[in-house]
Design a protein around this motif. Structure first.
Motif, short mmCIF file in Angstrom:
data_model
loop_
_atom_site.label_atom_id
_atom_site.label_comp_id
_atom_site.label_asym_id
_atom_site.label_seq_id
_atom_site.Cartn_x
_atom_site.Cartn_y
_atom_site.Cartn_z
N GLU A 1 6.97 -16.67 7.30
CA GLU A 1 6.18 -15.48 7.63
C GLU A 1 6.72 -14.24 6.92
N GLN A 2 8.03 -14.16 6.81
CA GLN A 2 8.64 -13.00 6.15
C GLN A 2 8.22 -12.94 4.68
N VAL A 3 8.26 -14.08 4.00
CA VAL A 3 7.84 -14.12 2.60
C VAL A 3 6.38 -13.71 2.46
N ILE A 4 5.56 -14.23 3.35
CA ILE A 4 4.12 -13.94 3.30
C ILE A 4 3.85 -12.45 3.53
N GLU A 5 4.52 -11.88 4.52
CA GLU A 5 4.30 -10.47 4.84
C GLU A 5 4.82 -9.54 3.74
N GLU A 6 5.92 -9.94 3.09
CA GLU A 6 6.55 -9.04 2.12
C GLU A 6 6.00 -9.19 0.70
N ASP A 7 5.06 -10.12 0.51
CA ASP A 7 4.48 -10.28 -0.82
C ASP A 7 3.80 -9.00 -1.29
N VAL A 8 3.28 -8.22 -0.35
CA VAL A 8 2.61 -6.97 -0.72
C VAL A 8 3.55 -6.04 -1.48
N HIS A 9 4.86 -6.12 -1.21
CA HIS A 9 5.81 -5.26 -1.90
C HIS A 9 5.90 -5.60 -3.39
N VAL A 10 5.74 -6.87 -3.71
CA VAL A 10 5.72 -7.28 -5.12
C VAL A 10 4.49 -6.70 -5.80
N ASP A 11 3.34 -6.78 -5.12
CA ASP A 11 2.11 -6.23 -5.67
C ASP A 11 2.24 -4.72 -5.90
N GLU A 12 2.86 -4.05 -4.95
CA GLU A 12 3.06 -2.61 -5.08
C GLU A 12 3.99 -2.28 -6.24
N ALA A 13 5.02 -3.09 -6.43
CA ALA A 13 5.95 -2.86 -7.54
C ALA A 13 5.25 -3.04 -8.87
N ARG A 14 4.39 -4.05 -8.96
CA ARG A 14 3.63 -4.22 -10.21
C ARG A 14 2.74 -3.00 -10.46
N ALA A 15 2.10 -2.52 -9.42
CA ALA A 15 1.22 -1.35 -9.58
C ALA A 15 2.01 -0.13 -10.06
N ARG A 16 3.22 0.05 -9.50
CA ARG A 16 4.05 1.18 -9.94
C ARG A 16 4.45 1.04 -11.41
N ALA A 17 4.86 -0.17 -11.79
CA ALA A 17 5.28 -0.40 -13.17
C ALA A 17 4.13 -0.15 -14.13
N GLU A 18 2.95 -0.64 -13.78
CA GLU A 18 1.81 -0.44 -14.66
C GLU A 18 1.41 1.03 -14.72
N GLU A 19 1.48 1.72 -13.59
CA GLU A 19 1.14 3.15 -13.57
C GLU A 19 2.09 3.93 -14.48
N GLN A 20 3.39 3.62 -14.38
CA GLN A 20 4.37 4.29 -15.24
C GLN A 20 4.12 3.97 -16.71
N ALA A 21 3.83 2.70 -16.99
CA ALA A 21 3.62 2.28 -18.38
C ALA A 21 2.39 2.95 -18.98
N PHE A 22 1.30 2.95 -18.24
CA PHE A 22 0.08 3.57 -18.76
C PHE A 22 0.25 5.08 -18.88
N GLY A 23 1.05 5.65 -18.00
CA GLY A 23 1.34 7.07 -18.10
C GLY A 23 2.08 7.40 -19.38
N LEU A 24 3.04 6.56 -19.74
CA LEU A 24 3.77 6.76 -21.00
C LEU A 24 2.86 6.59 -22.20
N LEU A 25 1.96 5.62 -22.13
CA LEU A 25 1.02 5.43 -23.23
C LEU A 25 0.13 6.65 -23.41
N ALA A 26 -0.31 7.20 -22.29
CA ALA A 26 -1.25 8.33 -22.35
C ALA A 26 -0.58 9.64 -22.75
N LEU A 27 0.63 9.86 -22.25
CA LEU A 27 1.26 11.18 -22.40
C LEU A 27 2.27 11.24 -23.55
N GLN A 28 2.87 10.12 -23.91
CA GLN A 28 3.94 10.15 -24.90
C GLN A 28 3.55 9.55 -26.25
#
Length: 218
Positions: A46-73
């Protein structure tokens, strides 16, 4: 200009750290999922199942940062490879999290009964150990950009492939007495571990591409 460049390099470093943290996160997920699988531990599953959302959130953060660098830098050459590789590596790591999630769900689905017959438990214990080690090594590679260490991930992946093949030898033996349902579970779960290791190797290949400009072909 120098100050802007320093800020930019710091942002690239933050991006790498986000990826390395993701690798550690999915390694922990697979470690717990494997323990849940081997010990029919519902709480861990149950712990693994409940905490999977944190992995999804980390991917979203990484992609947001990456696309931000592409757009601004508007990065070029090596920096551009770093940003693009980050986007692909984040996808690989999220898929690894999903595979750990599948293992945990299998443990939950069969609870309180164990999923794995005794003859295959040792193989899954070892595949789980290698999978966790791959994640630790991938995190180190992301931080160090060590292409030799990145290429060494292939050997660990080969070990998982060998263990996966041995599962079929066990199931096709005349001594297998655990039925079709158990064989289906073992087949699916073995595939989850094999794919998990493949994605870890893919992360290493992204690092090699970032450093050298060439994607390994094997």
């Amino acid at each position: 200009m120098t100050g802007m460049r320093e800020v930019y390099q710091e942002q690239l470093g933050d991006l790498a750290e986000e990826l390395a943290s993701m690798s550690t996160m999915v390694g922990t997920a697979m470690e717990r999922a494997t323990k849940a699988l081997l010990e029919a531990d519902l709480t861990l599953a149950e712990q693994v199942i409940e905490e999977d959302v944190h992995v999804d959130e980390a991917r979203a953060r990484a992609e947001e940062q990456a696309f931000g660098l592409l757009a601004l830098q508007a990065p070029v050459a090596g920096d551009l490879r770093t940003v693009i590789s980050t986007i692909h590596a984040a996808e690989d790591l999220e898929r690894m999290g999903d595979l750990a999630l599948h293992v945990a769900k299998a443990a939950r689905r069969r609870h309180p009964q164990p999923v794995l017959p005794e003859p295959v438990q040792e193989y899954f214990a070892e595949m789980g150990r290698v999978a966790v080690d791959l994640c630790a090594r991938a995190a180190a590679v992301i931080r160090s950009r060590d292409i030799d260490a990145a290429r060494d991930l292939e050997a660990a992946d080969d070990a998982v492939d060998d263990l996966h093949r041995h599962l079929f030898t066990v199931m096709m033996s005349s001594e297998w007495s655990h039925g079709v349902a158990a064989a289906v579970d073992v087949t699916l779960l073995g595939r989850f571990y094999e794919r998990f290791a493949d994605h870890a190797v893919a992360v290493g290949r992204r690092v090699v591409f970032t450093v050298t400009g060439s994607m390994p072909t094997s």
